[in-house]
Design an enzyme around this catalytic site. Structure first.
Site, mmCIF file in Angstrom:
data_model
loop_
_atom_site.group_PDB
_atom_site.id
_atom_site.type_symbol
_atom_site.label_atom_id
_atom_site.label_comp_id
_atom_site.label_asym_id
_atom_site.label_seq_id
_atom_site.Cartn_x
_atom_site.Cartn_y
_atom_site.Cartn_z
ATOM 1 N N ASP A 155 20.435 18.081 21.236
ATOM 2 C CA ASP A 155 21.364 17.956 20.107
ATOM 3 C C ASP A 155 22.312 16.803 20.399
ATOM 4 O O ASP A 155 23.277 16.965 21.157
ATOM 5 C CB ASP A 155 22.153 19.255 19.899
ATOM 6 C CG ASP A 155 21.295 20.395 19.349
ATOM 7 O OD1 ASP A 155 20.088 20.430 19.670
ATOM 8 O OD2 ASP A 155 21.829 21.240 18.620
ATOM 9 N N LYS A 218 21.971 17.962 11.676
ATOM 10 C CA LYS A 218 22.849 19.104 11.943
ATOM 11 C C LYS A 218 24.249 18.779 11.446
ATOM 12 O O LYS A 218 24.726 17.654 11.606
ATOM 13 C CB LYS A 218 22.831 19.381 13.450
ATOM 14 C CG LYS A 218 23.771 20.473 13.946
ATOM 15 C CD LYS A 218 23.592 20.622 15.453
ATOM 16 C CE LYS A 218 24.641 21.540 16.074
ATOM 17 N NZ LYS A 218 24.480 21.663 17.545
ATOM 18 N N LYS A 254 20.131 22.092 10.231
ATOM 19 C CA LYS A 254 20.859 23.048 11.058
ATOM 20 C C LYS A 254 22.341 23.034 10.715
ATOM 21 O O LYS A 254 23.060 22.117 11.092
ATOM 22 C CB LYS A 254 20.677 22.728 12.551
ATOM 23 C CG LYS A 254 21.452 23.678 13.478
ATOM 24 C CD LYS A 254 21.229 23.324 14.941
ATOM 25 C CE LYS A 254 22.119 24.167 15.860
ATOM 26 N NZ LYS A 254 21.911 23.846 17.293
#
Length: 318
Positions: A155, A218, A254
């Site tokens: 991430d 995300k 996400k």
């Protein structure tokens, strides 16, 4: 299925005339908050689906091997076995989508999950998380180390200044280099949408991140003042849809930060179904970034099965 998103050449024409009707997006988001949630067995089914999409996360300065081990145990056994048996789901292999930790704790998580005999991937934040205010070479080194330690998902966080100053070529190149550093590990690109200034910038950053080869986009680090919100989610999912139409590649979504209740989790699932379709309701294309959400979901499952809420000692801590 087209497979993993390889990215594209930088196509600034895709973002040059972007206009986001903020009032319309906000109105739609307000309507979403009023959606009636599902009940009974349908609710239980949606909650179990949500569990399989959770990135069970600990990102604290006081993380230790022992609390990472506890997190991994909870990742493998997210819902008490007797509750799953009551729902006839005890043999379906329900686990969370991934365990997410800092790079220094990746080895702890990998070794614990391996010893437990499960294949849950370990995700690591990297690239100067959470601020992104780190030299590029240091970001790339951190990514490579996390992969070397065993992380199968990374991430990364973008440099917000590149968005705020309109340096789209620089943003594209930075994310492309991060993707290359990830190698076979899948890359989720954190936009930190609460710090991008406008919904138009959220859309543009989403498109650039996907052009650069992101497997997921995300919303947030969870450390900003504003994290996952429905207006931002709508805009990001519209970008994902447009990218899919343009390229044929599906990119995951996400939301992360501030998602704490079972009802919120179901609402996000329903929104993904409405905007992107049922195909996105899998751990391969949808994740929920959360640290405390799983506790509330298990509490709601307990209530569905028993008709009462669990006492504190009756559910294992994550």
């Amino acid at each position: 299925m087209a497979g993993r998103n390889p990215g594209t050449e930088l196509e600034l024409g895709w973002i040059s005339k972007v206009y986001v009707n903020r009032p319309a997006v906000v109105r739609h988001a307000e309507q979403i908050k009023k959606w009636k949630t599902v009940k009974g067995n349908w609710q239980a089914a949606w909650l179990l689906k949500a569990v399989t999409c959770i990135d069970l996360t600990t990102l604290s300065g006081d993380d230790t091997p022992s609390n990472v081990q506890r997190l991994c145990f909870k990742a493998k056994h997210p819902i008490r076995k007797d509750l799953l048996k009551a729902l006839d789901m005890h043999d379906k292999g329900i686990t969370v989508g991934a365990v997410c930790v800092y790079p220094a704790r990746v080895s702890d998580a990998v070794n614990t999950l391996k010893a437990a005999g499960c294949n849950i991937p370990v995700a690591s934040v990297a690239a100067g998380f959470p601020s992104g205010q780190t030299p590029l070479e240091a970001k790339l080194t951190e990514i490579r180390l996390a992969v070397e330690y065993g992380a199968r998902e990374i991430d990364i966080v973008i440099s917000r200044s590149l968005v705020l100053t309109g340096q789209w070529e620089g943003l594209y190149e930075e994310i492309r280099l991060c993707r290359a550093a990830c190698g076979e590990a899948h890359m989720k690109t954190i936009l930190a949408t609460g710090e991008l200034g406008s919904l138009a910038n959220v859309y543009k950053a989403s498109m650039i991140a996907m052009m650069a080869g992101s497997d997921f986009i995300k919303t947030s680090t969870g450390k900003e003042v504003e994290n996952a919100t429905f207006p931002v989610g709508i805009v990001m999912m519209r970008a994902i849809k447009e990218y899919y139409w343009q390229t044929g590649y599906k990119v995951g979504f996400k939301p992360a930060g501030g998602i704490r209740t079972a009802k919120e989790a179901i609402t996000w699932l329903m929104l993904v179904k409405e905007e992107l379709g049922v195909e996105w309701l899998t751990p391969e294309l949808f994740r929920l970034g959360a640290s405390s959400l799983l506790g509330d979901i298990e509490q709601q499952v307990f209530y569905h099965v028993t008709g009462s809420y669990a006492l504190q000692h009756e559910l294992a801590m994550a």
